[in-house]
Design a protein around this motif. Structure first.
Motif, PDB file in Angstrom:
ATOM      1  N   CYS A  57       0.845  -1.194   0.000  1.00  0.00           N
ATOM      2  CA  CYS A  57       0.000   0.000   0.000  1.00  0.00           C
ATOM      3  C   CYS A  57       0.882   1.246   0.000  1.00  0.00           C
ATOM      4  CB  CYS A  57      -0.923   0.017   1.211  1.00  0.00           C
ATOM      5  SG  CYS A  57      -1.945   1.512   1.321  1.00  0.00           S
ATOM      6  N   PHE A  58       0.820   2.027  -1.074  1.00  0.00           N
ATOM      7  CA  PHE A  58       1.459   3.338  -1.118  1.00  0.00           C
ATOM      8  C   PHE A  58       0.516   4.361  -0.498  1.00  0.00           C
ATOM      9  CE2 PHE A  58       4.167   1.500  -4.379  1.00  0.00           C
ATOM     10  CZ  PHE A  58       5.348   2.242  -4.289  1.00  0.00           C
ATOM     11  N   VAL A  59       1.035   5.184   0.402  1.00  0.00           N
ATOM     12  CA  VAL A  59       0.281   6.315   0.938  1.00  0.00           C
ATOM     13  C   VAL A  59       0.864   7.563   0.291  1.00  0.00           C
ATOM     14  CG1 VAL A  59      -0.454   7.555   3.000  1.00  0.00           C
ATOM     15  CG2 VAL A  59      -0.072   5.076   3.102  1.00  0.00           C
ATOM     16  N   ILE A  60       0.086   8.205  -0.587  1.00  0.00           N
ATOM     17  CA  ILE A  60       0.590   9.306  -1.401  1.00  0.00           C
ATOM     18  C   ILE A  60      -0.217  10.581  -1.153  1.00  0.00           C
ATOM     19  CG2 ILE A  60       1.457   7.745  -3.187  1.00  0.00           C
ATOM     20  CD1 ILE A  60      -1.010   8.422  -4.860  1.00  0.00           C
ATOM     21  N   SER A  61       0.366  11.716  -1.491  1.00  0.00           N
ATOM     22  CA  SER A  61      -0.353  12.982  -1.430  1.00  0.00           C
ATOM     23  C   SER A  61      -1.142  13.176  -2.722  1.00  0.00           C
ATOM     24  CB  SER A  61       0.640  14.137  -1.240  1.00  0.00           C
ATOM     25  OG  SER A  61       1.463  14.266  -2.385  1.00  0.00           O
ATOM     26  N   GLY A  90       2.794  13.575   9.101  1.00  0.00           N
ATOM     27  CA  GLY A  90       3.652  12.712   9.900  1.00  0.00           C
ATOM     28  C   GLY A  90       3.498  11.244   9.588  1.00  0.00           C
ATOM     29  N   LEU A  91       4.434  10.473  10.127  1.00  0.00           N
ATOM     30  CA  LEU A  91       4.490   9.053   9.817  1.00  0.00           C
ATOM     31  C   LEU A  91       3.312   8.285  10.398  1.00  0.00           C
ATOM     32  CD1 LEU A  91       5.991   6.726   8.521  1.00  0.00           C
ATOM     33  CD2 LEU A  91       7.390   6.533  10.588  1.00  0.00           C
ATOM     34  N   CYS A  92       2.911   8.599  11.620  1.00  0.00           N
ATOM     35  CA  CYS A  92       1.771   7.878  12.216  1.00  0.00           C
ATOM     36  C   CYS A  92       0.526   8.041  11.363  1.00  0.00           C
ATOM     37  CB  CYS A  92       1.512   8.376  13.633  1.00  0.00           C
ATOM     38  SG  CYS A  92       2.766   7.905  14.836  1.00  0.00           S
ATOM     39  N   ASP A  93       0.237   9.258  10.947  1.00  0.00           N
ATOM     40  CA  ASP A  93      -0.936   9.518  10.124  1.00  0.00           C
ATOM     41  C   ASP A  93      -0.854   8.732   8.825  1.00  0.00           C
ATOM     42  OD1 ASP A  93      -3.377  11.480   9.678  1.00  0.00           O
ATOM     43  OD2 ASP A  93      -2.213  11.505   7.822  1.00  0.00           O
ATOM     44  N   ALA A  94       0.325   8.703   8.208  1.00  0.00           N
ATOM     45  CA  ALA A  94       0.486   7.974   6.947  1.00  0.00           C
ATOM     46  C   ALA A  94       0.259   6.478   7.136  1.00  0.00           C
ATOM     47  CB  ALA A  94       1.880   8.234   6.373  1.00  0.00           C
ATOM     48  N   VAL A  95       0.892   5.904   8.147  1.00  0.00           N
ATOM     49  CA  VAL A  95       0.796   4.467   8.366  1.00  0.00           C
ATOM     50  C   VAL A  95      -0.643   4.044   8.642  1.00  0.00           C
ATOM     51  CG1 VAL A  95       1.426   2.597   9.959  1.00  0.00           C
ATOM     52  CG2 VAL A  95       3.182   4.169   9.115  1.00  0.00           C
TER      53      VAL A  95
END
Length: 269
Positions: A57-61, A90-95
Motif C-alpha cells: 500500500c502506497f500512501v501518497i499525497s 507525519g508518519l503515524c498519520d500515513a501508516v
C-alpha cells in the motif's frame, strides 16, 4: 502480509525535482536483460517482498499521481494499492491511513521509500511479534530514532535526543495484526497528536505494550539529500550482481547517512 510505503512527503530536502522524490533514479536494475534506471522506492519494495509482503500500500499525497503511473497495480509478485494522505501530517498519520485497505487481520511491514539499506533480506529476521524493529548501527544516534534495548526488548525510543543511550536506530518495522490495531487505537485515543512513530511507541510501552529490536541491519542510507544520494550511488555500485556490499563500503554508508538523516517521523520531507 501487507507492506506500507509512506510516500506523501514533499521532498523539500532534495528539491527542486520535476517528479516525486520516491521516483528519483538511483542505480539501475535489469528488466528482461536490459539495464534501466531504478527509482529509489523500488529498493524498499524489493525488501518488503523479500520480508514476506505480497501486497503493498502506497500512501501518497494528492499531487503524486506520477507514483501510481510509474508502478501501476503490480510490482513483481506483489499487488499494489494506493491511499491518499491529504496533508503531510507525519508518519503515524500515513501508516494508519493505510488501514483503509490493510484492514486489521494481516501483519504489516513498514519502511521509508527514500532509503537504501542492506542486507536486502533483513526484514526476514523480524519475529512474529506485536511490534518489532529492524535496527541499524550509527555513530551519531542523536540524528535518528535511537532504540534503547534490554536484550532484544525495547525499553524506549529516543527521538532525535542529544547524548542518546543507544547507537542503534530503527530503519523499518513489523506489526502483527493485533499490534497494528492496538497502536492505531492508541494513536486515536491520543487525539492523533503523534507525528513521530517513536513518541507513540513510548506511550504504547508505558501502557503495557511490548516491542522487540533486532540488530540485523548493517548499512542504511537516506537518499533525501545530495550527500545521501551520492552515498547511495557508491553503495549500490559496490554491490556487484546483487551481492551485499563489502564491509568497508558499509562503513562508508554509515558515515553518509549520519550527515543526511533527520529523526524518522514527522514531516516526512
Amino acid at each position: 502480509m501487507w507492506g506500507i510505503v509512506p510516500a506523501a512527503g514533499r521532498g523539500s530536502r532534495i528539491q527542486p525535482l520535476a517528479f516525486s522524490k520516491e521516483l528519483l533514479p538511483v542505480g539501475s536494475r535489469s528488466d528482461h536483460g536490459t539495464d534501466r534506471p531504478c527509482a529509489v522506492s523500488e529498493y524498499l519494495i524489493e525488501r518488503l517482498i523479500l520480508g514476506g509482503a505480497d501486497k503493498i500500500c502506497f500512501v501518497i499525497s494528492p499531487g503524486k499521481s506520477d507514483i501510481l503511473e510509474y508502478f501501476g497495480d503490480r510490482y513483481g509478485s506483489a499487488q499494489l494499492a494506493y491511499v491518499v494522505q491529504p496533508d503531510a501530517a507525519g508518519l503515524c498519520d500515513a501508516v494508519f491511513r493505510a488501514s483503509t485497505v490493510v484492514g486489521d487481520r494481516e501483519d504489516v511491514l513498514v519502511g521509508l521509500p527514500d532509503t537504501v539499506w542492506f542486507p536486502k533480506a533483513a526484514l526476514g529476521a523480524l519475529p512474529d511479534a506485536d511490534l518489532s524493529f529492524l535496527l541499524f548501527p550509527v555513530d551519531r544516534p542523536e540524528f535518528f530514532d535511537a532504540v534503547v534495548l534490554d536484550g532484544e526488548r525495547v525499553e524506549e525510543i529516543q527521538v532525535k535526543t542529544p547524548q542518546a543511550r543507544s547507537n542503534w536506530i530503527w530503519g523499518a518495522f513489523r506489526m502483527s495484526a493485533s499490534g497494528f490495531r492496538d497502536l492505531r487505537t492508541l494513536w486515536e485515543q491520543r487525539n492523533r497528536s503523534d507525528e513521530y512513530f517513536g513518541t507513540l511507541v513510548n506511550s504504547y510501552l508505558a501502557a503495557g505494550g511490548s516491542a522487540l529490536g533486532i540488530k540485523a541491519g548493517e548499512s542504511y542510507v537516506d537518499v533525501g539529500t545530495i550527500n545521501g544520494y551520492r552515498t547511495a550511488i557508491a553503495l549500490l555500485a559496490a554491490s556487484q550482481d546483487g551481492a551485499e556490499p563489502r564491509p568497508a563500503l558499509r562503513a562508508a554508508a554509515a558515515d553518509g547517512m549520519i550527515a543526511s538523516r533527520r529523526a524518522f517521523g514527522g514531516g516526512l520531507a
